[in-house]
Motif scaffolding. Structure first.
Motif, PDB file in Angstrom:
ATOM      1  N   VAL A  95       6.393   9.622  -4.884  1.00 25.40           N
ATOM      2  CA  VAL A  95       5.391  10.255  -4.529  1.00 25.40           C
ATOM      3  C   VAL A  95       5.444  10.922  -3.214  1.00 25.40           C
ATOM      4  O   VAL A  95       4.850  11.981  -3.157  1.00 25.40           O
ATOM      5  CB  VAL A  95       3.868   9.247  -4.784  1.00 25.40           C
ATOM      6  N   SER A  96       6.097  10.025  -2.510  1.00 19.01           N
ATOM      7  CA  SER A  96       6.249  10.812  -1.281  1.00 19.01           C
ATOM      8  C   SER A  96       6.789  12.182  -1.291  1.00 19.01           C
ATOM      9  O   SER A  96       6.156  13.029  -0.271  1.00 19.01           O
ATOM     10  CB  SER A  96       7.248  10.007  -0.320  1.00 19.01           C
ATOM     11  N   GLU A  97       7.882  12.392  -1.801  1.00 14.50           N
ATOM     12  CA  GLU A  97       8.476  13.848  -1.999  1.00 14.50           C
ATOM     13  C   GLU A  97       7.392  14.639  -2.671  1.00 14.50           C
ATOM     14  O   GLU A  97       7.208  15.729  -2.260  1.00 14.50           O
ATOM     15  CB  GLU A  97       9.817  13.733  -2.664  1.00 14.50           C
ATOM     16  N   SER A 197      -4.153  14.826  -6.434  1.00 17.12           N
ATOM     17  CA  SER A 197      -4.647  13.614  -6.754  1.00 17.12           C
ATOM     18  C   SER A 197      -3.683  12.609  -6.890  1.00 17.12           C
ATOM     19  O   SER A 197      -2.723  12.590  -7.724  1.00 17.12           O
ATOM     20  CB  SER A 197      -5.231  13.575  -8.265  1.00 17.12           C
ATOM     21  N   ASP A 198      -3.642  11.457  -5.994  1.00 10.64           N
ATOM     22  CA  ASP A 198      -2.604  10.646  -5.871  1.00 10.64           C
ATOM     23  C   ASP A 198      -2.928   9.332  -6.604  1.00 10.64           C
ATOM     24  O   ASP A 198      -3.950   8.698  -6.476  1.00 10.64           O
ATOM     25  CB  ASP A 198      -2.385  10.010  -4.308  1.00 10.64           C
ATOM     26  N   GLU A 199      -2.275   9.182  -7.861  1.00 11.81           N
ATOM     27  CA  GLU A 199      -2.761   8.202  -8.708  1.00 11.81           C
ATOM     28  C   GLU A 199      -1.630   7.139  -8.911  1.00 11.81           C
ATOM     29  O   GLU A 199      -1.557   6.474 -10.010  1.00 11.81           O
ATOM     30  CB  GLU A 199      -3.034   8.777 -10.100  1.00 11.81           C
ATOM     31  N   TYR A 230       6.756   5.660  -9.977  1.00 11.50           N
ATOM     32  CA  TYR A 230       7.094   4.263 -10.831  1.00 11.50           C
ATOM     33  C   TYR A 230       7.000   3.149  -9.715  1.00 11.50           C
ATOM     34  O   TYR A 230       7.242   2.205 -10.026  1.00 11.50           O
ATOM     35  CB  TYR A 230       8.339   4.521 -11.268  1.00 11.50           C
ATOM     36  N   SER A 231       7.082   3.641  -8.253  1.00  5.90           N
ATOM     37  CA  SER A 231       7.367   2.507  -7.284  1.00  5.90           C
ATOM     38  C   SER A 231       6.353   1.205  -7.456  1.00  5.90           C
ATOM     39  O   SER A 231       6.940   0.103  -7.696  1.00  5.90           O
ATOM     40  CB  SER A 231       6.987   3.195  -5.897  1.00  5.90           C
ATOM     41  N   LYS A 232       5.105   1.417  -7.811  1.00 11.46           N
ATOM     42  CA  LYS A 232       4.343  -0.006  -7.618  1.00 11.46           C
ATOM     43  C   LYS A 232       4.064  -0.550  -9.113  1.00 11.46           C
ATOM     44  O   LYS A 232       4.641  -1.657  -9.151  1.00 11.46           O
ATOM     45  CB  LYS A 232       2.946   0.610  -7.168  1.00 11.46           C
ATOM     46  N   ALA A 233       3.631   0.244  -9.711  1.00 11.36           N
ATOM     47  CA  ALA A 233       3.439  -0.560 -11.244  1.00 11.36           C
ATOM     48  C   ALA A 233       4.655  -0.925 -11.861  1.00 11.36           C
ATOM     49  O   ALA A 233       4.684  -2.161 -12.656  1.00 11.36           O
ATOM     50  CB  ALA A 233       2.565   0.443 -12.248  1.00 11.36           C
TER      51      ALA A 233
HETATM   52  N1  PLP Z   1       0.815   6.854  -2.106  1.00 12.68           N
HETATM   53  C1  PLP Z   1       0.238   5.694  -1.802  1.00 12.68           C
HETATM   54  C2  PLP Z   1      -1.311   5.487  -2.209  1.00 12.68           C
HETATM   55  C3  PLP Z   1       1.199   4.785  -1.396  1.00 12.68           C
HETATM   56  O1  PLP Z   1       0.497   3.436  -1.183  1.00 12.68           O
HETATM   57  C4  PLP Z   1       2.583   5.002  -1.519  1.00 12.68           C
HETATM   58  C5  PLP Z   1       3.263   3.546  -0.729  1.00 12.68           C
HETATM   59  O2  PLP Z   1       2.851   2.702  -0.173  1.00 12.68           O
HETATM   60  C6  PLP Z   1       3.068   6.212  -1.828  1.00 12.68           C
HETATM   61  C7  PLP Z   1       2.126   7.022  -2.233  1.00 12.68           C
HETATM   62  C8  PLP Z   1       4.517   6.233  -1.735  1.00 12.68           C
HETATM   63  O3  PLP Z   1       5.149   6.062  -2.979  1.00 12.68           O
HETATM   64  P1  PLP Z   1       6.684   6.233  -3.408  1.00 12.68           P
HETATM   65  O4  PLP Z   1       7.337   5.102  -3.058  1.00 12.68           O
HETATM   66  O5  PLP Z   1       6.352   6.924  -4.907  1.00 12.68           O
HETATM   67  O6  PLP Z   1       6.824   7.611  -2.460  1.00 12.68           O
END
Ligand code: PLP
Length: 384
Positions: A95-97, A197-199, A230-233
């Motif tokens: 999501v960062s990128e 929207s960051d989901e 996909y990072s968290k879930a």
């Molecule tokens: N958005 C939120 C709300 C986050 O807490 C994080 C990471 O902690 C990210 C995005 C970044 O996620 P990604 O690993 O997909 O770059």
């Protein structure tokens, strides 16, 4: 030689704090926002197969067509968001990128993007580095840290380009209700604004709360860029996989930057995550486990002297109020680390309204959570 914009922006408070953590011994860390599960087996197996089958070359700039199809199908079925997998989905390195590309694609110098705080540390930074100005709206504990739509409205100026919202939110665990999102949509339509929207925490949701995608609401499909990954879930932080979905011209403009900078998201990770939505049971198991630990930590925090904590509805963070201890967030975190060997993140790292709070991530073992609570109890009792 360093640009003024980069020079003027501070390093992340999290990084600063973790340098202290690394120097300390016998520390229980509730600091890092990372799942404590390994990546599910089916995803790892698909990654291994991708290497064995030599899927190690560049993919399309947009990402593997079949992965974009799986994302478009997921968005249609689970989120009620309609996008064309060919032109309206972009696979990114996390999501960062996706966030960085979305901001760079839309911002002209000086444009304002409104965010709610406390929120994820990268929002302000990414807006700033793309030449824009972050405008922050505070949120409060008494309404569960849910951003109040009228506060967003009050922050709008003639320079406002977009609203950036996150639900569930990091660090507060707040979850926006459908009504909140409808009001935010009305504001976006009336003022001709885009919504990012960051989901990323959409599946980590508790107490019968429900996740709604703002892109599914009336009139919002064309003015929302949905960011997810996909990072968290899926416990995949190191695979660096995320995506953006939205109207063709936004996604195409994001792809233009991505094609010159990243070329494509990592091919092996793209093949591995093709299997992600096939086995949602592994996600459900992890979320149930976070829920149990959420209760353990929040109940424990509420039994500590001078600490209170509302029940977060999503993500995997508790955000206890420590104002009664008389310490600032930073003092509390530093003393707790030095005297009791427990690492938490000072709340003001996430924005000014985080002062008086600390972030505790409960993606830690139950033993570690119990031990951390005991250590906090003796630390706080000693301060009396
Ligand atoms: N958005 C939120 C709300 C986050 O807490 C994080 C990471 O902690 C990210 C995005 C970044 O996620 P990604 O690993 O997909 O770059």
């Amino acid at each position: 030689m360093i640009s003024k914009r980069v020079r003027d922006f501070p390093f992340s408070g999290i990084r600063e704090f973790f340098e202290l953590v690394q120097k300390a011994e016998d520390v229980i860390s509730l600091g890092v926002g990372e799942p404590d599960f390994p990546t599910p087996e089916h995803i790892k197996d698909a990654g291994i197969r991708a290497i064995e089958n030599n899927h190690t070359s560049y993919t399309s700039n947009y990402g593997l067509p079949e992965l974009r199809e799986s994302i478009a199908a997921k968005l249609r079925e689970q989120n009620n968001v309609e996008v064309d997998p060919e032109t309206e989905v972009l696979i990114t390195s996390g999501v960062s990128e996706a966030l960085d590309l979305a901001l760079r694609a839309i911002i002209n110098p000086g444009d304002e993007v409104i965010i709610h705080e406390p929120s994820y540390v990268s929002y302000r930074a990414s807006i700033w580095f793309s030449g824009g100005s972050p405008v922050e709206v505070s949120t409060r504990e008494d309404n569960g840290f849910r951003v109040q739509p009228e506060d967003l409205r009050d922050a709008i100026s003639d320079k406002t380009k977009a609203l950036l919202i996150a639900s569930p939110n990091n660090p507060t665990g707040s979850v926006l209700r459908r009504r909140d999102l409808e009001e935010i949509s009305d504001i976006a339509v009336e003022n001709d604004l885009l919504v990012l929207s960051d989901e990323i925490y959409e599946y980590m949701i508790y107490d019968k709360e429900k996740h709604y995608s703002i892109g599914s609401l009336n009139g919002m499909g064309d003015r929302t860029i949905t960011l997810n990954g996909y990072s968290k879930a899926f416990s995949c932080t190191g695979w660096r996989m995320g995506y953006a979905a939205g109207r063709k011209d936004y996604i195409e403009s994001m792809m233009k930057i991505h094609q010159y900078t990243m070329l494509c998201a990592p091919s092996i990770a793209q093949y591995a995550l093709l299997t992600a939505f096939e086995h949602m049971d592994s996600v459900e198991r992890m979320v149930r486990s976070y829920d149990t630990r959420r209760r353990l930590l929040v109940d424990g925090l509420n039994s500590l002297p001078d600490v209170s904590c509302i029940k977060p509805k999503g993500a995997f963070y508790a955000f206890p109020n420590i104002t009664k201890t008389g310490f600032s967030s930073r003092e509390f975190a530093e003393k707790l680390l030095a005297d009791a060997g427990v690492a938490v993140v000072p709340g003001d790292t996430f924005g000014a309204s985080g002062e008086g709070y600390v972030r505790c991530c409960y993606a830690a073992s139950r033993e570690d959570l119990s031990e951390a609570l005991e250590r906090m109890d003796s630390f706080l009792t000693k301060q009396k």
